[in-house]
Each structure stands twice: as structure tokens, then as C-alpha cells.
Design a protein around this motif. Sequence first.
Motif, PDB file in Angstrom:
ATOM      1  N   ASP A 182       0.820  -1.215   0.000  1.00  0.00           N
ATOM      2  CA  ASP A 182       0.000   0.000   0.000  1.00  0.00           C
ATOM      3  C   ASP A 182       0.850   1.260   0.000  1.00  0.00           C
ATOM      4  O   ASP A 182       0.424   2.306  -0.476  1.00  0.00           O
ATOM      5  N   ASP A 183       2.065   1.156   0.532  1.00  0.00           N
ATOM      6  CA  ASP A 183       2.972   2.309   0.587  1.00  0.00           C
ATOM      7  C   ASP A 183       3.757   2.493  -0.715  1.00  0.00           C
ATOM      8  O   ASP A 183       4.588   3.391  -0.825  1.00  0.00           O
ATOM      9  N   GLY A 184       3.497   1.630  -1.713  1.00  0.00           N
ATOM     10  CA  GLY A 184       4.183   1.732  -2.992  1.00  0.00           C
ATOM     11  C   GLY A 184       5.513   1.010  -3.048  1.00  0.00           C
ATOM     12  O   GLY A 184       6.164   0.977  -4.094  1.00  0.00           O
ATOM     13  N   GLU A 185       5.904   0.385  -1.949  1.00  0.00           N
ATOM     14  CA  GLU A 185       7.175  -0.348  -1.924  1.00  0.00           C
ATOM     15  C   GLU A 185       7.003  -1.718  -2.574  1.00  0.00           C
ATOM     16  O   GLU A 185       6.020  -2.412  -2.341  1.00  0.00           O
ATOM     17  N   ARG A 186       7.997  -2.084  -3.376  1.00  0.00           N
ATOM     18  CA  ARG A 186       7.973  -3.380  -4.059  1.00  0.00           C
ATOM     19  C   ARG A 186       8.044  -4.497  -3.026  1.00  0.00           C
ATOM     20  O   ARG A 186       8.932  -4.532  -2.195  1.00  0.00           O
ATOM     21  N   LEU A 187       7.080  -5.427  -3.107  1.00  0.00           N
ATOM     22  CA  LEU A 187       7.054  -6.564  -2.189  1.00  0.00           C
ATOM     23  C   LEU A 187       7.692  -7.802  -2.805  1.00  0.00           C
ATOM     24  O   LEU A 187       8.492  -8.471  -2.169  1.00  0.00           O
ATOM     25  N   SER A 188       7.281  -8.121  -4.023  1.00  0.00           N
ATOM     26  CA  SER A 188       7.782  -9.333  -4.670  1.00  0.00           C
ATOM     27  C   SER A 188       7.338  -9.342  -6.121  1.00  0.00           C
ATOM     28  O   SER A 188       6.573  -8.498  -6.566  1.00  0.00           O
ATOM     29  N   SER A 189       7.809 -10.350  -6.820  1.00  0.00           N
ATOM     30  CA  SER A 189       7.272 -10.635  -8.145  1.00  0.00           C
ATOM     31  C   SER A 189       6.715 -12.055  -8.094  1.00  0.00           C
ATOM     32  O   SER A 189       7.016 -12.814  -7.174  1.00  0.00           O
ATOM     33  N   HIS A 190       5.902 -12.371  -9.070  1.00  0.00           N
ATOM     34  CA  HIS A 190       5.300 -13.704  -9.093  1.00  0.00           C
ATOM     35  C   HIS A 190       5.032 -14.098 -10.539  1.00  0.00           C
ATOM     36  O   HIS A 190       4.658 -13.262 -11.356  1.00  0.00           O
ATOM     37  N   ALA A 191       5.242 -15.378 -10.843  1.00  0.00           N
ATOM     38  CA  ALA A 191       5.038 -15.905 -12.195  1.00  0.00           C
ATOM     39  C   ALA A 191       3.991 -17.015 -12.174  1.00  0.00           C
ATOM     40  O   ALA A 191       3.892 -17.772 -11.206  1.00  0.00           O
ATOM     41  N   TRP A 192       3.236 -17.094 -13.264  1.00  0.00           N
ATOM     42  CA  TRP A 192       2.226 -18.125 -13.455  1.00  0.00           C
ATOM     43  C   TRP A 192       1.981 -18.264 -14.947  1.00  0.00           C
ATOM     44  O   TRP A 192       2.641 -17.611 -15.750  1.00  0.00           O
ATOM     45  N   LEU A 193       1.036 -19.097 -15.320  1.00  0.00           N
ATOM     46  CA  LEU A 193       0.686 -19.298 -16.724  1.00  0.00           C
ATOM     47  C   LEU A 193      -0.721 -18.794 -16.994  1.00  0.00           C
ATOM     48  O   LEU A 193      -1.554 -18.756 -16.091  1.00  0.00           O
ATOM     49  N   GLU A 194      -0.970 -18.455 -18.255  1.00  0.00           N
ATOM     50  CA  GLU A 194      -2.323 -18.165 -18.712  1.00  0.00           C
ATOM     51  C   GLU A 194      -2.520 -18.843 -20.056  1.00  0.00           C
ATOM     52  O   GLU A 194      -1.608 -18.877 -20.881  1.00  0.00           O
ATOM     53  N   LEU A 195      -3.711 -19.396 -20.233  1.00  0.00           N
ATOM     54  CA  LEU A 195      -4.055 -20.089 -21.469  1.00  0.00           C
ATOM     55  C   LEU A 195      -5.473 -19.696 -21.851  1.00  0.00           C
ATOM     56  O   LEU A 195      -6.419 -20.054 -21.138  1.00  0.00           O
ATOM     57  N   HIS A 196      -5.610 -18.933 -22.907  1.00  0.00           N
ATOM     58  CA  HIS A 196      -6.933 -18.500 -23.390  1.00  0.00           C
ATOM     59  C   HIS A 196      -7.766 -17.890 -22.263  1.00  0.00           C
ATOM     60  O   HIS A 196      -8.929 -18.232 -22.085  1.00  0.00           O
ATOM     61  N   GLY A 197      -7.146 -17.016 -21.462  1.00  0.00           N
ATOM     62  CA  GLY A 197      -7.857 -16.325 -20.391  1.00  0.00           C
ATOM     63  C   GLY A 197      -7.945 -17.089 -19.087  1.00  0.00           C
ATOM     64  O   GLY A 197      -8.510 -16.590 -18.110  1.00  0.00           O
ATOM     65  N   LEU A 198      -7.397 -18.291 -19.028  1.00  0.00           N
ATOM     66  CA  LEU A 198      -7.422 -19.099 -17.812  1.00  0.00           C
ATOM     67  C   LEU A 198      -6.098 -18.944 -17.074  1.00  0.00           C
ATOM     68  O   LEU A 198      -5.035 -19.180 -17.645  1.00  0.00           O
ATOM     69  N   ILE A 199      -6.156 -18.531 -15.823  1.00  0.00           N
ATOM     70  CA  ILE A 199      -4.971 -18.398 -14.977  1.00  0.00           C
ATOM     71  C   ILE A 199      -4.662 -19.761 -14.382  1.00  0.00           C
ATOM     72  O   ILE A 199      -5.545 -20.423 -13.828  1.00  0.00           O
ATOM     73  N   LEU A 200      -3.393 -20.180 -14.483  1.00  0.00           N
ATOM     74  CA  LEU A 200      -2.935 -21.465 -13.934  1.00  0.00           C
ATOM     75  C   LEU A 200      -1.715 -21.173 -13.065  1.00  0.00           C
ATOM     76  O   LEU A 200      -0.650 -20.815 -13.565  1.00  0.00           O
ATOM     77  N   ASP A 201      -1.883 -21.309 -11.757  1.00  0.00           N
ATOM     78  CA  ASP A 201      -0.825 -20.957 -10.811  1.00  0.00           C
ATOM     79  C   ASP A 201      -0.702 -22.077  -9.780  1.00  0.00           C
ATOM     80  O   ASP A 201      -1.659 -22.379  -9.079  1.00  0.00           O
ATOM     81  N   ILE A 202       0.484 -22.675  -9.708  1.00  0.00           N
ATOM     82  CA  ILE A 202       0.694 -23.762  -8.730  1.00  0.00           C
ATOM     83  C   ILE A 202       1.731 -23.389  -7.677  1.00  0.00           C
ATOM     84  O   ILE A 202       2.273 -24.270  -7.012  1.00  0.00           O
ATOM     85  N   SER A 203       1.984 -22.095  -7.496  1.00  0.00           N
ATOM     86  CA  SER A 203       2.948 -21.701  -6.458  1.00  0.00           C
ATOM     87  C   SER A 203       2.481 -20.510  -5.644  1.00  0.00           C
ATOM     88  O   SER A 203       3.269 -19.875  -4.955  1.00  0.00           O
ATOM     89  N   GLY A 204       1.190 -20.218  -5.677  1.00  0.00           N
ATOM     90  CA  GLY A 204       0.662 -19.116  -4.891  1.00  0.00           C
ATOM     91  C   GLY A 204       0.731 -19.353  -3.395  1.00  0.00           C
ATOM     92  O   GLY A 204       0.678 -18.402  -2.607  1.00  0.00           O
ATOM     93  N   ASP A 205       0.885 -20.609  -2.980  1.00  0.00           N
ATOM     94  CA  ASP A 205       0.945 -20.906  -1.547  1.00  0.00           C
ATOM     95  C   ASP A 205       2.147 -20.271  -0.868  1.00  0.00           C
ATOM     96  O   ASP A 205       2.159 -20.112   0.352  1.00  0.00           O
ATOM     97  N   GLN A 206       3.134 -19.837  -1.625  1.00  0.00           N
ATOM     98  CA  GLN A 206       4.266 -19.132  -1.010  1.00  0.00           C
ATOM     99  C   GLN A 206       3.825 -17.790  -0.427  1.00  0.00           C
ATOM    100  O   GLN A 206       4.527 -17.219   0.410  1.00  0.00           O
ATOM    101  N   PHE A 207       2.664 -17.283  -0.865  1.00  0.00           N
ATOM    102  CA  PHE A 207       2.128 -16.017  -0.362  1.00  0.00           C
ATOM    103  C   PHE A 207       0.922 -16.223   0.548  1.00  0.00           C
ATOM    104  O   PHE A 207       0.235 -15.270   0.895  1.00  0.00           O
TER     105      PHE A 207
END
Length: 172
Positions: free
Chosen positions: A91-116
Motif C-alpha cells: 500500500d505504501d508503494g514499496e515493491r514486495l515481490s514478483s510472481h510468475a504463473w501461466l495463462e491459457l486463453h484467459g485461464l490463470i494457472l498458478d501452482i505456487s501461490g501458496d508461497q504467499f
Amino acid sequence: MPVALRLNQRRIGQVRVWEDPVVGPTDEQLRHAATKLKAALDAIDRVHWERVYIDNYPRGACGHCAELLAFHLNRSFGVVPDYVCRVFYGDDGERLSSHAWLELHGLILDISGDQFGWPGVIVTRRSSLHERGREEERHRWALDPGWWGQYCAGIWRAAEVLMSGEAGASTS
């Protein structure tokens, strides 16, 4: 189950690409494949992860997980998803992290969100969690043999054994 019209297949390295329009896998089939791979990755011992510079899986493993899932989906269904990476800010504008996932025809596929603290497998058409990210980098997934060999091949071999359901499968 949809019928896939898989015509004019070509290979680019180890990646299959379907040139004609294809009725691909359903969202549920993709969810099942993502869940199966995630379960295997979660079962892999710490030593395997440390060999690819991940000291506290799943933390810091989103790029690895996205690559592994893209490979798995390509082998299973012949699809080539987009690799997406976004930067997340507080909220303060400070960078927290980056995150990567996949998308296929508008479908989000993420198998590592549990780290957050997110669900470990996210397969959805809309995610307020992912929408919070900015500064998007997106490209069509393509296997990079050098990167794959160094950072994913060992994990993939262990996951493949676990997903095969072989009795007494070991990742040692």
C-alpha cells in the motif's frame, strides 16, 4: 470431453505446437493436471529443490513451477500457454515481490501461490490476487533447453516418477 482436431502438428525442439485451431482441454482437465503436478512437486524432497537453488520450496519457486507446469501441459495436451510475471507492491508503494504463473486463453494457472498464503493451485478465469500485480512481463512459453537442464530437469524427473504412481516411488 471435447474432441481435439489436431492437424498439421509440428515440433519446435521438444515443444509440440498445433497450427490449426484446436478444441483443447477443458478448464477441469487443466485443473486436474495442475493439481496432479502440484502434489508431486510438494512431495519432492528438499535436496532436489536445493540443487536448483530453491532453499525453501515453494518460496521463490514460481518461475520453476510455471516452467514445469507449461512443460506438463504441453506434453499432456499439446497446448502452449503464456508465461506471465508481475510485480506486486504494498500500500505504501514499496515493491514486495514478483510472481510468475501461466495463462491459457484467459485461464490463470498458478501452482505456487501458496508461497504467499494463497491457495496452492489456482485455476480460474478471474483472480483478484493476480490482478493486484503490475509491470507485467508476458511471453508465449518456449522450452529453453539450457535453463530447463539446469533448473527444471531434475525436478521434472522426480515429479514424473511421483505422478506415474509407481509403487515405492522415491525422489532420492
